[in-house]
Design a protein around this motif. Structure first.
Motif, PDB file in Angstrom:
ATOM      1  N   GLN A  22      -4.700 -72.890  16.028  1.00 15.48           N
ATOM      2  CA  GLN A  22      -3.343 -72.803  15.522  1.00 15.48           C
ATOM      3  C   GLN A  22      -2.644 -74.129  15.769  1.00 15.48           C
ATOM      4  O   GLN A  22      -3.221 -75.049  16.355  1.00 15.48           O
ATOM      5  CB  GLN A  22      -2.594 -71.641  16.190  1.00 15.48           C
ATOM      6  CG  GLN A  22      -3.187 -70.273  15.840  1.00 15.48           C
ATOM      7  CD  GLN A  22      -2.408 -69.122  16.444  1.00 15.48           C
ATOM      8  OE1 GLN A  22      -1.523 -69.320  17.275  1.00 15.48           O
ATOM      9  NE2 GLN A  22      -2.734 -67.902  16.029  1.00 15.48           N
ATOM     10  N   ALA A  23      -1.401 -74.219  15.346  1.00 12.39           N
ATOM     11  CA  ALA A  23      -0.711 -75.504  15.380  1.00 12.39           C
ATOM     12  C   ALA A  23      -0.652 -76.081  16.794  1.00 12.39           C
ATOM     13  O   ALA A  23      -0.911 -77.264  16.997  1.00 12.39           O
ATOM     14  CB  ALA A  23       0.700 -75.350  14.811  1.00 12.39           C
ATOM     15  N   ARG A  24      -0.316 -75.260  17.795  1.00 12.68           N
ATOM     16  CA  ARG A  24      -0.103 -75.778  19.138  1.00 12.68           C
ATOM     17  C   ARG A  24      -0.975 -75.107  20.190  1.00 12.68           C
ATOM     18  O   ARG A  24      -0.724 -75.255  21.388  1.00 12.68           O
ATOM     19  CB  ARG A  24       1.368 -75.615  19.534  1.00 12.68           C
ATOM     20  CG  ARG A  24       2.306 -76.436  18.668  1.00 12.68           C
ATOM     21  CD  ARG A  24       3.729 -76.347  19.185  1.00 12.68           C
ATOM     22  NE  ARG A  24       4.636 -77.145  18.387  1.00 12.68           N
ATOM     23  CZ  ARG A  24       5.951 -77.259  18.616  1.00 12.68           C
ATOM     24  NH1 ARG A  24       6.490 -76.579  19.623  1.00 12.68           N
ATOM     25  NH2 ARG A  24       6.719 -78.011  17.841  1.00 12.68           N
ATOM     26  N   ARG A  25      -1.970 -74.361  19.769  1.00 13.83           N
ATOM     27  CA  ARG A  25      -2.834 -73.732  20.759  1.00 13.83           C
ATOM     28  C   ARG A  25      -4.184 -73.381  20.145  1.00 13.83           C
ATOM     29  O   ARG A  25      -4.328 -73.318  18.920  1.00 13.83           O
ATOM     30  CB  ARG A  25      -2.176 -72.478  21.329  1.00 13.83           C
ATOM     31  CG  ARG A  25      -1.865 -71.399  20.317  1.00 13.83           C
ATOM     32  CD  ARG A  25      -1.228 -70.188  20.984  1.00 13.83           C
ATOM     33  NE  ARG A  25      -0.960 -69.120  20.025  1.00 13.83           N
ATOM     34  CZ  ARG A  25      -0.577 -67.900  20.362  1.00 13.83           C
ATOM     35  NH1 ARG A  25      -0.426 -67.589  21.638  1.00 13.83           N
ATOM     36  NH2 ARG A  25      -0.346 -66.980  19.444  1.00 13.83           N
ATOM     37  N   THR A  26      -5.143 -73.176  21.033  1.00 11.08           N
ATOM     38  CA  THR A  26      -6.487 -72.750  20.642  1.00 11.08           C
ATOM     39  C   THR A  26      -6.738 -71.392  21.287  1.00 11.08           C
ATOM     40  O   THR A  26      -6.636 -71.261  22.511  1.00 11.08           O
ATOM     41  CB  THR A  26      -7.545 -73.758  21.119  1.00 11.08           C
ATOM     42  OG1 THR A  26      -7.237 -75.052  20.584  1.00 11.08           O
ATOM     43  CG2 THR A  26      -8.935 -73.339  20.673  1.00 11.08           C
ATOM     44  N   ILE A  27      -7.052 -70.399  20.466  1.00 10.56           N
ATOM     45  CA  ILE A  27      -7.255 -69.038  20.963  1.00 10.56           C
ATOM     46  C   ILE A  27      -8.754 -68.752  21.050  1.00 10.56           C
ATOM     47  O   ILE A  27      -9.492 -68.954  20.083  1.00 10.56           O
ATOM     48  CB  ILE A  27      -6.576 -68.003  20.047  1.00 10.56           C
ATOM     49  CG1 ILE A  27      -5.071 -68.259  19.992  1.00 10.56           C
ATOM     50  CG2 ILE A  27      -6.862 -66.586  20.536  1.00 10.56           C
ATOM     51  CD1 ILE A  27      -4.341 -67.357  19.011  1.00 10.56           C
ATOM     52  N   TYR A  28      -9.166 -68.306  22.235  1.00  8.02           N
ATOM     53  CA  TYR A  28     -10.544 -67.847  22.451  1.00  8.02           C
ATOM     54  C   TYR A  28     -10.515 -66.320  22.447  1.00  8.02           C
ATOM     55  O   TYR A  28      -9.932 -65.710  23.351  1.00  8.02           O
ATOM     56  CB  TYR A  28     -11.071 -68.314  23.810  1.00  8.02           C
ATOM     57  CG  TYR A  28     -11.369 -69.786  23.951  1.00  8.02           C
ATOM     58  CD1 TYR A  28     -12.670 -70.234  24.129  1.00  8.02           C
ATOM     59  CD2 TYR A  28     -10.355 -70.738  23.953  1.00  8.02           C
ATOM     60  CE1 TYR A  28     -12.960 -71.587  24.307  1.00  8.02           C
ATOM     61  CE2 TYR A  28     -10.620 -72.082  24.121  1.00  8.02           C
ATOM     62  CZ  TYR A  28     -11.923 -72.491  24.293  1.00  8.02           C
ATOM     63  OH  TYR A  28     -12.203 -73.830  24.473  1.00  8.02           O
ATOM     64  N   ARG A  29     -11.124 -65.687  21.450  1.00 11.70           N
ATOM     65  CA  ARG A  29     -11.185 -64.226  21.394  1.00 11.70           C
ATOM     66  C   ARG A  29     -12.554 -63.766  21.875  1.00 11.70           C
ATOM     67  O   ARG A  29     -13.571 -63.963  21.203  1.00 11.70           O
ATOM     68  CB  ARG A  29     -10.933 -63.730  19.970  1.00 11.70           C
ATOM     69  CG  ARG A  29      -9.466 -63.875  19.546  1.00 11.70           C
ATOM     70  CD  ARG A  29      -9.241 -63.410  18.139  1.00 11.70           C
ATOM     71  NE  ARG A  29      -7.834 -63.536  17.767  1.00 11.70           N
ATOM     72  CZ  ARG A  29      -7.376 -63.571  16.514  1.00 11.70           C
ATOM     73  NH1 ARG A  29      -8.229 -63.462  15.499  1.00 11.70           N
ATOM     74  NH2 ARG A  29      -6.091 -63.698  16.278  1.00 11.70           N
ATOM     75  N   VAL A  30     -12.569 -63.142  23.038  1.00 13.23           N
ATOM     76  CA  VAL A  30     -13.834 -62.696  23.632  1.00 13.23           C
ATOM     77  C   VAL A  30     -14.405 -61.558  22.805  1.00 13.23           C
ATOM     78  O   VAL A  30     -13.689 -60.617  22.447  1.00 13.23           O
ATOM     79  CB  VAL A  30     -13.608 -62.258  25.094  1.00 13.23           C
ATOM     80  CG1 VAL A  30     -14.897 -61.729  25.708  1.00 13.23           C
ATOM     81  CG2 VAL A  30     -13.070 -63.438  25.915  1.00 13.23           C
ATOM     82  N   LEU A  31     -15.703 -61.624  22.522  1.00 16.01           N
ATOM     83  CA  LEU A  31     -16.316 -60.696  21.565  1.00 16.01           C
ATOM     84  C   LEU A  31     -17.134 -59.588  22.204  1.00 16.01           C
ATOM     85  O   LEU A  31     -17.583 -58.685  21.493  1.00 16.01           O
ATOM     86  CB  LEU A  31     -17.203 -61.481  20.584  1.00 16.01           C
ATOM     87  CG  LEU A  31     -16.476 -62.544  19.735  1.00 16.01           C
ATOM     88  CD1 LEU A  31     -17.463 -63.285  18.868  1.00 16.01           C
ATOM     89  CD2 LEU A  31     -15.398 -61.889  18.880  1.00 16.01           C
ATOM     90  N   ASN A  32     -17.388 -59.649  23.478  1.00 19.89           N
ATOM     91  CA  ASN A  32     -18.149 -58.551  24.107  1.00 19.89           C
ATOM     92  C   ASN A  32     -17.716 -58.377  25.551  1.00 19.89           C
ATOM     93  O   ASN A  32     -16.871 -59.116  26.062  1.00 19.89           O
ATOM     94  CB  ASN A  32     -19.663 -58.791  23.996  1.00 19.89           C
ATOM     95  CG  ASN A  32     -20.130 -59.910  24.908  1.00 19.89           C
ATOM     96  OD1 ASN A  32     -19.342 -60.671  25.451  1.00 19.89           O
ATOM     97  ND2 ASN A  32     -21.446 -60.019  25.069  1.00 19.89           N
ATOM     98  N   TRP A  33     -18.318 -57.394  26.219  1.00 22.79           N
ATOM     99  CA  TRP A  33     -17.971 -57.092  27.603  1.00 22.79           C
ATOM    100  C   TRP A  33     -19.130 -57.438  28.516  1.00 22.79           C
ATOM    101  O   TRP A  33     -20.304 -57.276  28.154  1.00 22.79           O
ATOM    102  CB  TRP A  33     -17.657 -55.591  27.734  1.00 22.79           C
ATOM    103  CG  TRP A  33     -17.352 -55.183  29.146  1.00 22.79           C
ATOM    104  CD1 TRP A  33     -16.135 -55.210  29.761  1.00 22.79           C
ATOM    105  CD2 TRP A  33     -18.284 -54.709  30.127  1.00 22.79           C
ATOM    106  NE1 TRP A  33     -16.247 -54.788  31.061  1.00 22.79           N
ATOM    107  CE2 TRP A  33     -17.562 -54.469  31.319  1.00 22.79           C
ATOM    108  CE3 TRP A  33     -19.652 -54.471  30.122  1.00 22.79           C
ATOM    109  CZ2 TRP A  33     -18.147 -53.996  32.479  1.00 22.79           C
ATOM    110  CZ3 TRP A  33     -20.255 -54.012  31.275  1.00 22.79           C
ATOM    111  CH2 TRP A  33     -19.510 -53.769  32.446  1.00 22.79           C
ATOM    112  N   ASN A  34     -18.809 -57.963  29.706  1.00 20.55           N
ATOM    113  CA  ASN A  34     -19.805 -58.077  30.759  1.00 20.55           C
ATOM    114  C   ASN A  34     -19.107 -57.833  32.095  1.00 20.55           C
ATOM    115  O   ASN A  34     -17.872 -57.873  32.181  1.00 20.55           O
ATOM    116  CB  ASN A  34     -20.554 -59.428  30.701  1.00 20.55           C
ATOM    117  CG  ASN A  34     -19.739 -60.591  31.231  1.00 20.55           C
ATOM    118  OD1 ASN A  34     -19.192 -60.564  32.339  1.00 20.55           O
ATOM    119  ND2 ASN A  34     -19.645 -61.647  30.430  1.00 20.55           N
TER     120      ASN A  34
END
Length: 514
Positions: free
Chosen positions: A487-499
């Motif tokens: 995005q314009a002022r941030r980078t989003i990390y969306r976690v895709l699984n569980w551990n």
């Protein structure tokens, strides 16, 4: 941690628990039905995603944020000056590039190229590019003097102080500094500074000082392969003592094997109120003193159990190894008992006596079916700790062996103890920068927040992170599949699984405001 994230994490945990429980219940039915192999995915097909983009090194953003938060990036750029111009990389870019390579399971400089050509990885780091393997090696060669290495270590220590300041008062009770050395074997023919070790191998011989409390590398010194283990250790220990005292540790304890019982420094350390406990060479005069000790001086040494048995006792399996030794009439040694005693002893280089703890081992000797005469062996430890019992001194010295595990992790897990460039100083710089990955792991554990209502659980989790192997840390905390959204002022990390490590992962994210 947000309540919504916590709910989803626990939902993911419940799903996998139910799935494994169902698999366990159904295994006998599958067997009765004659079902095929369990691993049998239906209709495997690969496609290239168009809009959704992800990486499998999702934890790398958290490690970079940690380095930024504790002031490591700023300290490196402020203290280390190797580049005439920053076009485009700064010193911190090069240092963290090597640490990130180790955190991302890289085993050599060439592994950097894979991530350099990963567009999503570069987006995750907010970088147009990262240094390629050739440039990374060239940066190592820019180190020309010991002073430049020390500038780098001082920058790392400045960040370490930031981490330590956030710890509770109990953390500063005592700093336990372990020292040891290891060999870095090289098959190259043009690596300046290498030499032949006593084992007859071409190598370097780095000296390492580690903090036993956390496993952090306090100091790393590269040396030619023919240098003795203790060379230069006292000077590095003195620097570590100053740094630990400045940080606020109320007591300092030094530990090392027989090579590091440098008697010319003991009086000075004792006067500075530094506790030491070192292994000591079993010289003939010491053995004579031990032989002449009265029987009343000896106490049985009772070692604690190696582990707590869980569940019902099981029958011991047949000792195959012992049967082969007996059949082929090899010499077999077996420890029967241990006793401990102590006496005052003044080494030649000292002006005052210290406690000498002696362990007597009664060892039986067999060859085939024949029983030979038992053998007595002595192990000596010198210390100025007059509060601990002799057994506690022995166990404390034995605990120093955990540093061997740290050296193994640095060599086999982090791959920091290698020599990929061309001379002693440049390989020294590579070792320091790559071992930073291990230190970042320790800092991540120390910064894990501990909530009052979950204190016992969270403290146990912090200890688990501190003591876990580097490979386990990489698999659980770094190799986290994430979708990357710029995005314009941030980078989003969306976690895709569980551990199982993600709950601590997200608590650390909250601690670092990411």
């Amino acid at each position: 941690m947000k309540a919504s994230i916590l709910r989803r994490l626990r939902r993911g945990k419940r799903r996998i628990v139910k799935r494994l429980a169902k698999a366990n219940r159904d295994k006998y039915r599958r067997c009765a039905d004659g079902a095929g192999p369990v691993i049998d995915p239906p209709g495997v097909k690969y496609e290239l995603a168009d809009k959704v983009r992800g990486i499998n090194y999702g934890g790398v953003g958290l490690m970079w944020k940690l380095a930024k938060d504790v002031g490591l990036v700023e300290a490196i750029d402020r203290r280390l000056h190797l580049l005439a111009s920053h076009c485009p990389y700064h010193e911190s870019d090069h240092v963290l590039n090597l640490a990130i390579n180790a955190l991302c399971d890289g085993t050599c400089l060439q592994d950097i190229e894979l991530r350099r050509n990963d567009e999503v990885f570069l987006d995750a780091l907010g970088a147009q590019s990262i240094p390629d393997p050739t440039t990374a090696g060239d940066f190592c060669r820019r180190f020309k003097s010991v002073e430049q290495i020390e500038d780098l270590e001082s920058a790392i220590h400045a960040a370490r102080l930031s981490v330590w300041r956030r710890q509770s008062s109990e953390f500063f009770t005592e700093a336990v500094i372990d020292m040891d050395s290891t060999f870095v074997i090289t098959t190259g023919q043009c690596k300046a500074g290498m030499d032949i070790s006593y084992k007859g191998e071409w190598s370097y011989h780095p000296l390492l000082l580690t903090l036993a409390n956390t496993g952090e590398v306090l100091s790393l010194v590269n040396r030619p392969g023919n240098r003795p283990s203790e060379e230069g250790a006292a000077q590095r220990v003195d620097l570590a003592i100053i740094r630990c005292r400045t940080a606020g540790f109320r007591a300092i304890r030094l530990r090392g094997d027989t090579a590091f019982s440098q008697t010319e420094h003991l009086d000075r350390w004792h006067k500075a109120e530094v506790i030491f406990q070192f292994g000591y060479d079993g010289m003939s005069n010491l053995k004579e003193i031990a032989d002449n000790l009265p029987r009343s001086a000896w106490r049985k040494l009772r070692r604690p159990a190696a582990y707590q048995r869980q569940g019902a006792a099981r029958k011991r399996p047949r000792n195959v190894k012992r049967q082969i030794i007996r059949r082929r009439e090899f010499l077999h040694l077996e420890l029967q008992s241990e006793q401990v005693a102590e006496f005052e002893y003044r080494p030649t280089a000292c002006h005052r006596p210290y406690r000498m703890i002696v362990v007597r081992k009664n060892i039986s000797k067999e060859m085939g079916e024949r029983r030979l005469l038992d053998e007595m062996r002595y192990h000596f430890y010198i210390t100025n700790d007059y509060q601990a019992t002799p057994a506690e001194i022995v166990f404390g010295c034995n605990d120093r062996c955990n540093q061997e595990n740290i050296l193994a992790q640095l060599a086999g897990g982090v791959r920091a103890l290698t020599a990929p460039v061309d001379n002693l100083i440049s390989n020294w710089a590579y070792m320091v920068m790559t071992s930073l990955a291990w230190t970042l792991k320790a800092w991540a554990a120390l910064l894990l927040p501990v909530e009052k209502k979950h204190r016992e659980t969270h403290e146990a989790e912090r200890e688990t992170w501190l003591r876990m192997e580097f490979k386990t840390f990489v698999n659980g905390v770094i190799l986290v599949p994430c979708q990357i959204v710029r995005q314009a002022r941030r980078t989003i990390y969306r976690v895709l699984n569980w551990n199982p490590y993600l709950e601590g992962f997200f608590r650390l994210c909250d601690q670092l405001n990411c």
